[in-house]
Structures are given as C-alpha cells and as structure tokens.
Design an enzyme around this catalytic site. Sequence first.
Site, PDB file in Angstrom:
ATOM      1  CG  ASP A 105     -46.359  22.617 -21.811  1.00 54.45           C
ATOM      2  OD1 ASP A 105     -46.012  23.152 -20.736  1.00 54.45           O
ATOM      3  OD2 ASP A 105     -45.804  22.836 -22.897  1.00 54.45           O
TER       4      ASP A 105
ATOM      5  CB  CYS B 112     -38.115  14.077 -32.769  1.00 53.48           C
ATOM      6  SG  CYS B 112     -38.436  12.627 -33.778  1.00 53.48           S
ATOM      7  CB  ALA B 113     -37.551  16.362 -27.535  1.00 50.71           C
ATOM      8  NE  ARG B 114     -30.800  18.212 -26.885  1.00 50.67           N
ATOM      9  CZ  ARG B 114     -31.099  18.756 -28.070  1.00 50.67           C
ATOM     10  NH1 ARG B 114     -31.937  18.164 -28.897  1.00 50.67           N
ATOM     11  NH2 ARG B 114     -30.532  19.887 -28.462  1.00 50.67           N
TER      12      ARG B 114
ATOM     13  CG  ASP C  27     -33.790  12.999 -34.820  1.00 53.15           C
ATOM     14  OD1 ASP C  27     -33.085  12.466 -35.705  1.00 53.15           O
ATOM     15  OD2 ASP C  27     -33.769  14.227 -34.584  1.00 53.15           O
TER      16      ASP C  27
ATOM     17  CD  GLU D 130     -27.836  12.590 -29.919  1.00 54.94           C
ATOM     18  OE1 GLU D 130     -27.241  13.526 -30.482  1.00 54.94           O
ATOM     19  OE2 GLU D 130     -29.040  12.622 -29.650  1.00 54.94           O
TER      20      GLU D 130
ATOM     21  CG  HIS E  62     -29.577  15.157 -32.944  1.00 53.61           C
ATOM     22  ND1 HIS E  62     -29.054  15.325 -31.691  1.00 53.61           N
ATOM     23  CD2 HIS E  62     -30.423  16.218 -33.117  1.00 53.61           C
ATOM     24  CE1 HIS E  62     -29.534  16.427 -31.130  1.00 53.61           C
ATOM     25  NE2 HIS E  62     -30.373  16.989 -31.982  1.00 53.61           N
ATOM     26  CG  LEU E  63     -30.994  13.022 -39.634  1.00 51.96           C
ATOM     27  CD1 LEU E  63     -31.509  12.190 -40.809  1.00 51.96           C
ATOM     28  CD2 LEU E  63     -29.774  13.821 -40.069  1.00 51.96           C
ATOM     29  N   GLY E  64     -33.470  16.125 -36.782  1.00 51.13           N
ATOM     30  CA  GLY E  64     -34.632  17.023 -36.696  1.00 51.13           C
ATOM     31  C   GLY E  64     -34.405  18.371 -37.344  1.00 51.13           C
ATOM     32  CB  ALA E  65     -32.254  21.106 -36.495  1.00 48.18           C
TER      33      ALA E  65
HETATM   34  N1  LIG Z   1     -34.242  16.602 -32.857  1.00 43.39           N
HETATM   35  C1  LIG Z   1     -33.808  17.796 -33.093  1.00 43.39           C
HETATM   36  O1  LIG Z   1     -32.965  18.001 -33.933  1.00 43.39           O
HETATM   37  C2  LIG Z   1     -34.373  18.950 -32.342  1.00 43.39           C
HETATM   38  C3  LIG Z   1     -34.553  20.175 -32.988  1.00 43.39           C
HETATM   39  C4  LIG Z   1     -35.061  21.254 -32.270  1.00 43.39           C
HETATM   40  C5  LIG Z   1     -35.371  21.093 -30.940  1.00 43.39           C
HETATM   41  N2  LIG Z   1     -35.170  19.909 -30.336  1.00 43.39           N
HETATM   42  C6  LIG Z   1     -35.515  19.733 -28.910  1.00 43.39           C
HETATM   43  O2  LIG Z   1     -36.888  20.013 -28.769  1.00 43.39           O
HETATM   44  C7  LIG Z   1     -37.087  20.743 -27.570  1.00 43.39           C
HETATM   45  C8  LIG Z   1     -38.345  21.590 -27.676  1.00 43.39           C
HETATM   46  O3  LIG Z   1     -38.162  22.613 -28.627  1.00 43.39           O
HETATM   47  P1  LIG Z   1     -39.220  23.800 -28.764  1.00 43.39           P
HETATM   48  O4  LIG Z   1     -38.649  24.748 -29.742  1.00 43.39           O
HETATM   49  O5  LIG Z   1     -40.588  23.263 -29.004  1.00 43.39           O
HETATM   50  O6  LIG Z   1     -39.122  24.421 -27.307  1.00 43.39           O
HETATM   51  P2  LIG Z   1     -40.258  25.246 -26.542  1.00 43.39           P
HETATM   52  O7  LIG Z   1     -39.555  25.900 -25.417  1.00 43.39           O
HETATM   53  O8  LIG Z   1     -41.017  26.080 -27.487  1.00 43.39           O
HETATM   54  O9  LIG Z   1     -41.231  24.118 -25.979  1.00 43.39           O
HETATM   55  C9  LIG Z   1     -40.911  23.295 -24.910  1.00 43.39           C
HETATM   56  C10 LIG Z   1     -42.197  23.050 -24.151  1.00 43.39           C
HETATM   57  O10 LIG Z   1     -41.949  22.100 -23.139  1.00 43.39           O
HETATM   58  C11 LIG Z   1     -42.739  22.456 -22.021  1.00 43.39           C
HETATM   59  N3  LIG Z   1     -42.240  21.819 -20.820  1.00 43.39           N
HETATM   60  C12 LIG Z   1     -41.183  22.196 -20.049  1.00 43.39           C
HETATM   61  N4  LIG Z   1     -41.063  21.359 -19.005  1.00 43.39           N
HETATM   62  C13 LIG Z   1     -42.052  20.439 -19.127  1.00 43.39           C
HETATM   63  C14 LIG Z   1     -42.427  19.316 -18.359  1.00 43.39           C
HETATM   64  N5  LIG Z   1     -41.765  18.976 -17.254  1.00 43.39           N
HETATM   65  N6  LIG Z   1     -43.478  18.590 -18.789  1.00 43.39           N
HETATM   66  C15 LIG Z   1     -44.150  18.912 -19.911  1.00 43.39           C
HETATM   67  N7  LIG Z   1     -43.848  19.987 -20.675  1.00 43.39           N
HETATM   68  C16 LIG Z   1     -42.803  20.722 -20.290  1.00 43.39           C
HETATM   69  C17 LIG Z   1     -42.646  23.962 -21.985  1.00 43.39           C
HETATM   70  O11 LIG Z   1     -43.707  24.517 -21.248  1.00 43.39           O
HETATM   71  C18 LIG Z   1     -42.723  24.303 -23.456  1.00 43.39           C
HETATM   72  O12 LIG Z   1     -44.056  24.563 -23.846  1.00 43.39           O
HETATM   73  C19 LIG Z   1     -35.797  21.556 -27.424  1.00 43.39           C
HETATM   74  O13 LIG Z   1     -35.530  21.878 -26.085  1.00 43.39           O
HETATM   75  C20 LIG Z   1     -34.745  20.661 -28.017  1.00 43.39           C
HETATM   76  O14 LIG Z   1     -34.133  19.923 -26.991  1.00 43.39           O
HETATM   77  C21 LIG Z   1     -34.700  18.832 -30.996  1.00 43.39           C
HETATM   78  O1  LIG Z   2     -31.830  21.593 -30.148  1.00 42.53           O
HETATM   79  C1  LIG Z   2     -31.757  21.683 -31.352  1.00 42.53           C
HETATM   80  O2  LIG Z   2     -31.846  22.752 -31.974  1.00 42.53           O
HETATM   81  C2  LIG Z   2     -31.619  20.439 -32.134  1.00 42.53           C
HETATM   82  O3  LIG Z   2     -31.356  19.348 -31.337  1.00 42.53           O
HETATM   83  C3  LIG Z   2     -30.694  20.543 -33.272  1.00 42.53           C
HETATM   84  O4  LIG Z   2     -29.401  20.241 -32.915  1.00 42.53           O
HETATM   85  P1  LIG Z   2     -28.236  20.341 -34.006  1.00 42.53           P
HETATM   86  O5  LIG Z   2     -27.983  21.785 -34.194  1.00 42.53           O
HETATM   87  O6  LIG Z   2     -27.040  19.682 -33.455  1.00 42.53           O
HETATM   88  O7  LIG Z   2     -28.742  19.705 -35.236  1.00 42.53           O
END
Ligand SMILES: NC(=O)c1ccc[n+]([C@@H]2O[C@H](COP(=O)([O-])OP(=O)(O)OC[C@H]3O[C@@H](n4cnc5c(N)ncnc54)[C@H](O)[C@@H]3O)[C@@H](O)[C@H]2O)c1
Ligand SMILES: O=C(O)[C@H](O)COP(=O)(O)O
Length: 524
Positions: A168, A227-229, A253, A258, A276-279
Amino acid sequence: MYRILVADAIKPEGLTPLMDSPEITLIQKTVDEAADELDTIDALLVRSATTVTEDLINAMPKLSIIARAGVGIDNIDVEAATKRGIVVVNAPDGNTISTAEHTFAMMASLVRHIPQAHSSVKNKEWKRSAFTGTELNRKKLGIVGMGRIGGEIAKRAQVFGMEVLAFDPFLTSERAKAMNVELLTLDKLLSQADIITVHTPLTNETRGLLNIDNLRKCKKGVYLLNCARGGIIDEEALYELILEGHIAGAAFDVFVEEPPLHNKLLELDSVIVTPHLGASTKEAQLNVATQVAEEVLIFLEGKPVSNSINLPAISKEMFQKIQPYYQLVKSMGATAAQCMKEGIQEISVTYSGDATSFDTSILTKSLISGFFKTRLDIPVNEVNAMLIAQERGVTIGEKVASDSSGYKNYIAAVIKGDNRQFEIKGTFVANYGPRIVSINGFNIDFNPEGNLLYIQHTDRPGVIGRVGKILGDHEVNIATMQVGRKEAGGEAIMVLSFDKPLSNEMYEKINNLDDITFMYRIAL
Ligand SMILES: NC(=O)c1ccc[n+]([C@@H]2O[C@H](COP(=O)([O-])OP(=O)(O)OC[C@H]3O[C@@H](n4cnc5c(N)ncnc54)[C@H](O)[C@@H]3O)[C@@H](O)[C@H]2O)c1
Ligand SMILES: O=C(O)[C@H](O)COP(=O)(O)O
C-alpha cells in the site's frame, strides 16, 4: 420541502431520520422509474447498482447532495458533481467488518473447496479425496490495499496463524509495524504470497493492477481474491493463468460487468463466486443507511457533513468551532466581490488568533464561494469554489499570522484585481456576531448582513448630513450607520444598512454629491 430519491435498495430502518422529517418526501424508485420527476429531486441516495453519470446529474437541476450508502464511489461521476457544486458523501466504515468477514469466508471456502464439495454432496456424490484442501495456518497472505477492510482482514488472518504481507503506497512503516504486517513492494509481495487479496478502491492506478505481467510474478499455485472492485485483477489474464495451471484458483465477489453474464471465469471449477455480497449483512446495511441518512439530514439543515468525498471532513465538534466564522468569511467574500467590479488575479486569506485552531481550508473555500456566488449565475459553494477559481486563473493563498491586531480571532482577505486591490478584515465576537472591522485600511465596525451601502468620501463637515438628508427626504430609513477614517480631512468611509435594497434613483442621487469618491451597494 426537500425531495429525496432513494434509487437503490437501502435499508428502510436506517432511513428513519429522513422519513420522520416533515420537511422531507422520500421517493423510493429507480432512476428510470423516476424519470418524470428527476427535475424535482434535491438529494439522491444510491448503492452500487445505480451509475450516477454526468447526464443523470444534469437531469437533476436542483440536486445538491449525492449519498452513497457504502464505500466505493466508482459508480458516481464525482468530477461532474463537483463542477455543479453537488456534495458527494459515502458511508466509509459501515460495511468494513461485513466485507472483511465475507472475504475471509471466501478465502476459507477457496482453499477448502467448500462450494464445489457442497454441490457435489447435493448431487449425491461422496468424493472426499477430490476436495483435499490447504491449511491457512503458516501461509503468507498478501494484502494489496491496507485500508479499513485490509486492516480487518490482517487481524483475522493473524489469529488463523497466517503471516501478513502488505502493499500500500500510502501505508507508513510505523503503521505497518503497529499492525504487525510486513510492508513490501508489489513485486516482492507477489513473489512471496501464497494467497493474495485486493482491497484498494478502483481508480485509474488500480484498474488492472494485477495484470498478466504482474500475475506471472506470483508463486505457482497462488490463490487470488477480489472482494473489492471488478477490474483490479484483470479477469482475462486470470482466466489464462488458471488454465495454464499457474494460479490455483480464485474467489470473486465483484466483476467488471455485474451481473457477470459474459465472464469466462465462471466456467472454471477452481473459481468461486458470490454476487457482490461483501456489504450484504443486516448490520452493514443498517450502518450505511443510518450513516448516509444522518449526513443528508445534516446537510439539508445547512451544516457541514463529515464524510464528504469532495469537501474536507469536519466532525460535529469541529463544526461547533468553525461555525461562527462560516458566515463571516462568506460575507467577506461577497462584500469584496461587490466592491470590485473588475477581473481578479489572486485571493489570499490570513487567519490569526482563535481562527487558527482548526483546519481553515473549509473557511477559505467558503470565502471564495461567497466571492464568486455574486458574480456567476451557476451554483457556487464550498464544493466547487476552488475549481471555479482555478478555471478563472485566480490564485488562492492561505496563511496563518501570529498578530491578531488585538482581536481574539481575526481573518483578513486581500483580493488582487487587474487594477487595484481590496482588503477586508473581520472578526467574530462572542454573543455579538460577525463584524467587519477594516476595509482598505479604514477601521470600521459593522455587521455584514442585509442591504448595505459602502461610501468612500472626503472627510469634510456636512457629507454625512447631506447623505442622510437625501435619504430622509425620500423616506428611506437608515437602519445602521458606521463611519471610519484614517486621518482628519483625508479619505473616509461610511457603511449604511437599510431595511430594503437602495433604489437606483437614491443611489444616483447620493453618488452625484460632491466629495463622494466612489460607492457600492452590497447585498449580503
Ligand atoms: N465487495 C463489497 O461489497 C465491498 C464492500 C466495501 C468496500 N468494497 C471495496 O473495497 C474498497 C476498499 O474499502 P476500504 O473501506 O478498505 O477503503 P480504504 O480507503 O480504507 O482502503 C483502501 C486502501 O487502498 C490503498 N490504495 C489506494 N491506491 C492503492 C494502490 N494503487 N495500490 C495499493 N493500495 C492502494 C489506500 O492507501 C487505502 O489504504 C472500496 O473502495 C470498495 O471499492 C467492496
Ligand atoms: O463499495 C461498497 O460499499 C460495496 O461495494 C457495497 O456495495 P453495495 O452497497 O452495492 O452492496
């Protein structure tokens, strides 16, 4: 009355503060269903299902806030919203634990082939050796993106006996040490980890971060999770390397498209997926809905929000501190704009005394928005103030000074124009309110509010009387009057306030008096 469009499935219990407000009408429809009423919408609430494009934003001329009930804002055109002065907020930590737990469940399922074994047993099979798995204990977990979710996964992995590697670019070595994770370059993480999970936002830098070249740097037999994007791990490249046997399997996820109707990864047995169930837990959905509902309510009450993407974050405590200065600086900007009818090159703001005990950038934005609001007929506020200044080539400066000229707090703004400069200084006096205490070096003391007339004139007996007589003869009531001068017989100023705006006729009559150097009507 505000109309709020809730365009995605947001937990109703969390929206209670909005439902309970007599000032708010909630419309629970998709954007398509609400097509006929988009021009009436003041606030938009979404999750990831609605893509908030520039066209959609432009179809809502009254829109002032977009709230994302979740973390990722890659479905919102934040730049277009910012240009329009629309605040974008999210719920940054409401679903952290749910997503971390989901990722962990996916990781355990992946290495123990639980979904595949489950289907097999349901199909009346009993193939125990086909599903021999791998322990998590003593494995190296590589976390790409060590933010809120990455950090929660690290804690859980350590309890499972895993060694955590992190990449990171924004993580300090102190923080990494405190989290007991090994901070590495991406290349080193890729070459050492047994399992890799990504938790960055989707940005121009992270799209395709794990592409074919990077994935080839991974150890043979590595497992991958997203499970991020969708798009942070290149889906085509992953497909290829799983077929080659270089990657053992993956848990996804999220997907580029999608639902993933055309995704080849779904054909592979070693890829397990969720929609896309993470949240998607009761707890996370209540958290994010409550967080955004509160933010929208606070915003509609005219208070600064805490989780804005395009404004500096302000806590409730900080807002209490900043609030007294908020209106002061806005009216300082608006006063300056109405006293300077020329192009400007620079606005610099200096804070001293108590006004330096917090992040003043929001105040500078407020002053600049006050300035441009009076000059432009587009919405201008703290969100787009800097952008508007930048687009017009106006340099913005902000500094702190130790000398507060005897005031408890003191804010000075200097606006440099094409031909001259304008200086205005203000203070906030407890139990009294905002005061302008100096204009262009003239000491004065007035409340920056209502309909004002600023007159610069020669300090000569009778000037004030003649101004008063014209107004009196026309039955214009002077509400307040303040005068200031630098030296007897030199230049002086007066600032008058009226209950109603001064008519053009009155303005001309006063302006034609001898000894008036110049004057401006100011509406605040
Ligand atoms: N699957 C889901 O339902 C779900 C749910 C919540 C979040 N998410 C995704 O997860 C992501 C992260 O959420 P979070 O709450 O931990 O966010 P956050 O902002 O707390 O953490 C993101 C981290 O990524 C780091 N980062 C940014 N650019 C980078 C790079 N090029 N290389 C490496 N690290 C890098 C940042 O420094 C930060 O520490 C969200 O942006 C969202 O897209 C998905
Ligand atoms: O970025 C997020 O918070 C997650 O991907 C959750 O997305 P959702 O609200 O569509 O479940």
